[in-house]
Design a protein around this motif. Structure first.
Motif, PDB file in Angstrom:
ATOM      1  N   THR A   1      -0.685 -17.384  -7.118  1.00  0.00           N
ATOM      2  CA  THR A   1      -1.576 -16.338  -7.607  1.00  0.00           C
ATOM      3  C   THR A   1      -2.194 -15.646  -6.404  1.00  0.00           C
ATOM      4  OG1 THR A   1      -2.088 -17.645  -9.572  1.00  0.00           O
ATOM      5  CG2 THR A   1      -3.579 -15.833  -9.038  1.00  0.00           C
ATOM      6  N   ALA A   2      -1.909 -14.364  -6.242  1.00  0.00           N
ATOM      7  CA  ALA A   2      -2.400 -13.615  -5.086  1.00  0.00           C
ATOM      8  C   ALA A   2      -3.634 -12.807  -5.468  1.00  0.00           C
ATOM      9  CB  ALA A   2      -1.322 -12.687  -4.545  1.00  0.00           C
ATOM     10  N   ILE A   3      -4.562 -12.734  -4.526  1.00  0.00           N
ATOM     11  CA  ILE A   3      -5.749 -11.886  -4.678  1.00  0.00           C
ATOM     12  C   ILE A   3      -5.754 -10.943  -3.482  1.00  0.00           C
ATOM     13  CG2 ILE A   3      -8.266 -11.825  -4.847  1.00  0.00           C
ATOM     14  CD1 ILE A   3      -8.146 -14.718  -5.843  1.00  0.00           C
ATOM     15  N   ILE A   4      -5.566  -9.656  -3.748  1.00  0.00           N
ATOM     16  CA  ILE A   4      -5.496  -8.677  -2.675  1.00  0.00           C
ATOM     17  C   ILE A   4      -6.557  -7.605  -2.901  1.00  0.00           C
ATOM     18  CG2 ILE A   4      -3.019  -9.107  -2.373  1.00  0.00           C
ATOM     19  CD1 ILE A   4      -2.488  -6.437  -3.781  1.00  0.00           C
ATOM     20  N   GLY A   5      -6.705  -6.782  -1.900  1.00  0.00           N
ATOM     21  CA  GLY A   5      -7.676  -5.704  -1.983  1.00  0.00           C
ATOM     22  C   GLY A   5      -8.100  -5.287  -0.587  1.00  0.00           C
ATOM     23  N   PRO A   6      -8.725  -4.128  -0.447  1.00  0.00           N
ATOM     24  CA  PRO A   6      -9.172  -3.656   0.864  1.00  0.00           C
ATOM     25  C   PRO A   6     -10.296  -4.531   1.413  1.00  0.00           C
ATOM     26  CG  PRO A   6     -10.019  -2.243  -0.871  1.00  0.00           C
ATOM     27  CD  PRO A   6      -9.053  -3.185  -1.530  1.00  0.00           C
TER      28      PRO A   6
ATOM     29  N   ARG B   1      -2.846   3.289  -8.853  1.00  0.00           N
ATOM     30  CA  ARG B   1      -4.208   3.005  -8.371  1.00  0.00           C
ATOM     31  C   ARG B   1      -4.166   2.022  -7.194  1.00  0.00           C
ATOM     32  NH1 ARG B   1      -7.098   0.572 -13.378  1.00  0.00           N
ATOM     33  NH2 ARG B   1      -5.064  -0.482 -13.418  1.00  0.00           N
ATOM     34  N   VAL B   2      -3.271   1.035  -7.279  1.00  0.00           N
ATOM     35  CA  VAL B   2      -3.130   0.084  -6.184  1.00  0.00           C
ATOM     36  C   VAL B   2      -2.602   0.793  -4.951  1.00  0.00           C
ATOM     37  CG1 VAL B   2      -1.955  -2.008  -5.417  1.00  0.00           C
ATOM     38  CG2 VAL B   2      -2.758  -1.821  -7.779  1.00  0.00           C
ATOM     39  N   MET B   3      -1.637   1.672  -5.136  1.00  0.00           N
ATOM     40  CA  MET B   3      -1.078   2.419  -4.008  1.00  0.00           C
ATOM     41  C   MET B   3      -2.162   3.202  -3.275  1.00  0.00           C
ATOM     42  SD  MET B   3       2.224   1.784  -4.065  1.00  0.00           S
ATOM     43  CE  MET B   3       3.106   3.133  -3.300  1.00  0.00           C
ATOM     44  N   GLN B   4      -3.081   3.751  -4.042  1.00  0.00           N
ATOM     45  CA  GLN B   4      -4.115   4.586  -3.442  1.00  0.00           C
ATOM     46  C   GLN B   4      -5.234   3.748  -2.813  1.00  0.00           C
ATOM     47  OE1 GLN B   4      -5.619   7.597  -6.058  1.00  0.00           O
ATOM     48  NE2 GLN B   4      -6.968   8.499  -4.532  1.00  0.00           N
ATOM     49  N   GLU B   5      -5.725   2.731  -3.547  1.00  0.00           N
ATOM     50  CA  GLU B   5      -6.853   1.937  -3.057  1.00  0.00           C
ATOM     51  C   GLU B   5      -6.445   0.979  -1.935  1.00  0.00           C
ATOM     52  OE1 GLU B   5     -10.058   1.613  -3.630  1.00  0.00           O
ATOM     53  OE2 GLU B   5     -10.356   3.100  -5.198  1.00  0.00           O
ATOM     54  N   TYR B   6      -5.300   0.344  -2.114  1.00  0.00           N
ATOM     55  CA  TYR B   6      -4.919  -0.728  -1.196  1.00  0.00           C
ATOM     56  C   TYR B   6      -4.070  -0.233  -0.037  1.00  0.00           C
ATOM     57  CZ  TYR B   6      -3.425  -5.391   0.272  1.00  0.00           C
ATOM     58  OH  TYR B   6      -3.188  -6.527   0.987  1.00  0.00           O
ATOM     59  N   LEU B   7      -3.137   0.679  -0.340  1.00  0.00           N
ATOM     60  CA  LEU B   7      -2.230   1.165   0.699  1.00  0.00           C
ATOM     61  C   LEU B   7      -2.608   2.535   1.228  1.00  0.00           C
ATOM     62  CD1 LEU B   7       1.192   0.036  -0.823  1.00  0.00           C
ATOM     63  CD2 LEU B   7      -0.215  -1.158   0.862  1.00  0.00           C
ATOM     64  N   GLY B   8      -3.553   3.207   0.547  1.00  0.00           N
ATOM     65  CA  GLY B   8      -3.959   4.532   0.981  1.00  0.00           C
ATOM     66  C   GLY B   8      -2.900   5.588   0.750  1.00  0.00           C
ATOM     67  N   VAL B   9      -2.034   5.370  -0.246  1.00  0.00           N
ATOM     68  CA  VAL B   9      -0.943   6.299  -0.547  1.00  0.00           C
ATOM     69  C   VAL B   9      -1.212   6.919  -1.916  1.00  0.00           C
ATOM     70  CG1 VAL B   9       1.525   6.554  -0.914  1.00  0.00           C
ATOM     71  CG2 VAL B   9       0.680   4.939   0.796  1.00  0.00           C
ATOM     72  N   THR B  10      -1.286   8.237  -2.003  1.00  0.00           N
ATOM     73  CA  THR B  10      -1.515   8.915  -3.274  1.00  0.00           C
ATOM     74  C   THR B  10      -0.196   9.139  -3.994  1.00  0.00           C
ATOM     75  OG1 THR B  10      -1.291  11.127  -2.327  1.00  0.00           O
ATOM     76  CG2 THR B  10      -3.484  10.120  -2.250  1.00  0.00           C
ATOM     77  N   PRO B  11      -0.231   9.335  -5.321  1.00  0.00           N
ATOM     78  CA  PRO B  11       0.998   9.639  -6.058  1.00  0.00           C
ATOM     79  C   PRO B  11       1.714  10.863  -5.511  1.00  0.00           C
ATOM     80  CG  PRO B  11      -0.768   9.048  -7.574  1.00  0.00           C
ATOM     81  CD  PRO B  11      -1.393   9.179  -6.235  1.00  0.00           C
ATOM     82  N   GLU B  12       0.953  11.845  -5.033  1.00  0.00           N
ATOM     83  CA  GLU B  12       1.564  13.053  -4.467  1.00  0.00           C
ATOM     84  C   GLU B  12       2.362  12.740  -3.207  1.00  0.00           C
ATOM     85  OE1 GLU B  12      -1.541  12.736  -5.386  1.00  0.00           O
ATOM     86  OE2 GLU B  12      -1.680  14.094  -7.103  1.00  0.00           O
ATOM     87  N   ASP B  13       1.811  11.788  -2.406  1.00  0.00           N
ATOM     88  CA  ASP B  13       2.539  11.386  -1.196  1.00  0.00           C
ATOM     89  C   ASP B  13       3.873  10.751  -1.548  1.00  0.00           C
ATOM     90  OD1 ASP B  13       0.453  12.232   0.415  1.00  0.00           O
ATOM     91  OD2 ASP B  13      -0.537  10.274   0.405  1.00  0.00           O
ATOM     92  N   VAL B  14       3.831   9.918  -2.612  1.00  0.00           N
ATOM     93  CA  VAL B  14       5.064   9.265  -3.044  1.00  0.00           C
ATOM     94  C   VAL B  14       6.080  10.305  -3.505  1.00  0.00           C
ATOM     95  CG1 VAL B  14       6.059   7.649  -4.680  1.00  0.00           C
ATOM     96  CG2 VAL B  14       3.835   7.159  -3.654  1.00  0.00           C
ATOM     97  N   THR B  15       5.609  11.305  -4.317  1.00  0.00           N
ATOM     98  CA  THR B  15       6.504  12.349  -4.825  1.00  0.00           C
ATOM     99  C   THR B  15       7.087  13.164  -3.691  1.00  0.00           C
ATOM    100  OG1 THR B  15       5.171  12.497  -6.834  1.00  0.00           O
ATOM    101  CG2 THR B  15       6.640  14.352  -6.340  1.00  0.00           C
ATOM    102  N   THR B  16       6.248  13.505  -2.684  1.00  0.00           N
ATOM    103  CA  THR B  16       6.717  14.283  -1.539  1.00  0.00           C
ATOM    104  C   THR B  16       7.756  13.525  -0.742  1.00  0.00           C
ATOM    105  OG1 THR B  16       4.563  15.351  -1.396  1.00  0.00           O
ATOM    106  CG2 THR B  16       5.977  15.468   0.558  1.00  0.00           C
TER     107      THR B  16
END
Length: 606
Positions: free
Chosen positions: A373-378, A584-599
């Motif tokens: 069981t992993a617990i991650i976060g910034p 939401r995880v991509m944005q909060e934890y990895l700092g990647v927005t959905p737009e970045d992924v699409t681009t």
């Protein structure tokens, strides 16, 4: 030369002090003058007092000077009952040791409860109070004039002559140092050294900090009381001046100079101080200055005192001899993981605030046996705070933490550890002067417990548990690939190996729940593979593994269930695939927005 050194090192350590003891017993028979004999007697009595201080200062890490008050308690107890006609030396020894123990408990319990420097201050004032206490009862103690009229000691009704008394002192010293050695080289001694390094670390492996410190302080009272009894019968007169503050400083200087983290350093320090001061014609005038010089010389120039210097040289000689002779380490133990009984860890709506800062708000986590069981976060999301609450270092403001339906929230940390929760730390927490093997063995303190008496007498249960400790420690080292480093100092390992060593220490006690706090930080690729393989095998064996980690790819690779914390709350929960695709995880934890992924995907298509 190297082969001879290794053969010399193979001689049991107790042989050398025994030879010295026999040589001391032989001194009168070779015509040694009485002044020298007396200095030897006073040196041995001081060594008893210093050894008691070493247990508190050098091993438990508590500065306490109360041994001088315990010394006085033993001396005046023997003197008063001797003056009353009870002259049997063995009765006086029992009474004196008991009196010293009572004084130790009276000063130790409140001082240790208050913590920090409180014990040092309590014991300091205890020394200053000795003359006043003696004056209050001058009818039986003689007050500041001293206690005279002590009857000569006897044994079985026969008066003890000076030569026999000298032998008795040496026998008592040898006996006490045998007791101290057996305690120090047992798991109790290792526990004290862990405690000296960090009370938090000690609690995490099941050591009751207060009880361990009080045990060391109380045990150190016994040799002081014994020394007091023998001192009272040496001249058949005692006065408060013998237990002054300057004598307390002399004892402290002997401890530091000889090496407070040493068994026999007490004898070395006492000999240097006793004989050195005897040569100083103006010692009464400059006593504190001379004592201070020894403190500085031993504490600054020789870290660990003379015994620390000697031990460092011995370790270097050992390493050099092994290189020259080609002696190889023993092969690693079989690195098998037996079936393990993990526990169901449930965290239900837990909240924690520090002042006005809410670290956690109604956090719920479910960790099951046979799963990672992993617990991650910034950073700052509350991950380590949550682990500290599970471990018992923080109390919950609300909510509950249960282990197999038994609530552990609110339990002290050492009891949580004994319930089966083991952990590593963000920054590796390793005791100084412990080898890799000893460090891992310390993780079994809460398993198959053996009392002080069992360790002192080397009872069969002690020998059995000691063999099991060594066997399990070797197996744990093999699991993390550190068997070849077993005899190195733990603190000398590079960061990656220190983290793996912490994992081995956490596993050796057979826990039900393993908490890994950013254990992959600082590991190279090979070490990461060892760690990942180990975690997978532990999961497959039935262990409950809770992983707090910043290495997102490692988390995705190993985890069966992932909880994502953000601003003290559970932001997302799911499998590796679900968390990896959560915007939401991509944005909060990895700092990647959905737009970045699409681009990024659009760029790939081009």
């Amino acid at each position: 030369m190297a082969a001879f050194w290794l053969k010399l090192r193979a001689v049991p350590g107790w042989v050398w002090p025994l030879i010295i003891g026999v040589a001391l017993i032989a001194l009168p028979s070779v015509g040694t003058d009485y002044p020298v004999i007396r200095q030897v007697e006073l040196t041995l009595l001081m060594a008893l007092i210093v050894s008691g201080m070493n247990l508190s200062l050098g091993y438990a890490g508590e500065l306490a000077m109360g041994q001088v008050a315990m010394y006085a308690a033993g001396a005046y107890t023997a003197g008063m009952i001797g003056a009353a006609g009870i002259t049997e030396i063995w009765l006086q020894l029992i009474a004196g040791a008991a009196a010293a123990l009572i004084v130790g408990l009276i000063s130790g319990i409140p001082g240790l409860r208050l913590g920090s420097w409180s014990l040092a201050m309590t014991s300091f004032f205890l020394i200053l109070l000795v003359p006043d206490v003696l004056s209050m009862f001058k009818g039986v103690t003689g007050g500041r004039n001293g206690l005279a009229g002590i009857a000569p000691p006897t044994f079985a009704g026969e008066m003890i002559d000076p030569s026999a008394y000298y032998v008795i002192i040496i026998a008592l010293v040898i006996g006490w140092f045998a007791v101290m050695r057996n305690v120090v080289v047992s798991r109790h001694g290792t526990a004290l050294r862990v405690l000296k390094q960090s009370p938090v670390l000690a609690s995490s492996i099941g050591i009751s900090v207060f009880r361990a410190k009080l045990t060391a302080y109380a045990l150190g009272a016994l040799p002081a009381g014994i020394a007091g009894v023998m001192f009272a019968n040496l001249d058949l007169f005692i006065s408060p001046e013998a237990f002054s503050f300057s004598f307390a400083m002399t004892v402290l200087a002997a401890s530091i100079f000889g090496g407070s983290s040493s068994i026999y350093g007490a004898v070395v320090g006492a000999a240097v101080l006793q004989f050195g001061m005897n040569q100083a014609t103006n010692f009464q005038q400059y006593g504190l200055i001379i004592t201070g010089a020894f403190l500085l010389f031993g504490g600054v120039l020789f870290t660990g005192g003379l015994s620390g210097l000697a031990w460092s040289l011995i370790r270097r000689a050992d390493a050099a001899a092994r290189r020259v002779t080609g002696v190889q380490e023993a092969p690693a133990a079989e690195a098998e993981i037996p079936e393990m009984s993990g526990a169901h860890l449930r965290i239900s709506d837990v909240s924690k605030a520090f002042g006005g800062n809410k670290a956690l708000t109604e956090v719920s986590v479910d960790a099951r046996p046979g799963a990672v069981t992993a617990i991650i976060g910034p950073n700052g999301s509350g991950k380590t705070t949550l682990l500290n609450m599970i471990s018992g270092f923080y109390r919950t403001d609300s909510g509950a933490i249960t282990l197999d339906a038994h609530e552990i929230s609110g339990l002290p940390s050492y009891r949580v550890a004994r319930a089966g929760v083991s952990r590593t730390f963000q920054t590796p927490n390793l005791p100084e002067k412990l080898t890799v093997l000893e460090t891992v063995e310390s993780g079994r303190y809460a398993r198959d417990r053996v009392g002080i008496l069992g360790a002192v007498l080397r009872l069969p249960v002690f020998r059995r548990v000691r063999r099991e400790d060594r066997l399990e420690a070797e197996r744990a080292l093999a699991l993390v690939g550190l068997s070849a480093h077993r005899h190195e100092l733990a603190t000398a390992l590079p960061l990656g190996n220190r983290r793996l060593l912490e994992v081995a220490r956490s596993l050796v006690g057979g826990p039900k729940v393993l908490l890994l706090d950013e254990v992959a930080s600082g590991l190279d690729e090979d070490e990461l593979d060892v760690l990942a393989s180990l975690i997978t095998r532990l999961r497959d064996a039935g262990m409950t593994v809770v992983l707090v980690e910043h290495n997102f790819q490692l988390v995705l690779r190993l985890s069966d269930d992932i909880y994502v914390l953000a601003q003290g709350k559970v932001m997302a929960h799911g499998t590796s695939a679900e968390i990896e695709s959560d915007p939401r995880v991509m944005q909060e934890y990895l700092g990647v927005t959905p737009e970045d992924v699409t681009t990024a995907h659009g760029g790939d298509d081009d």
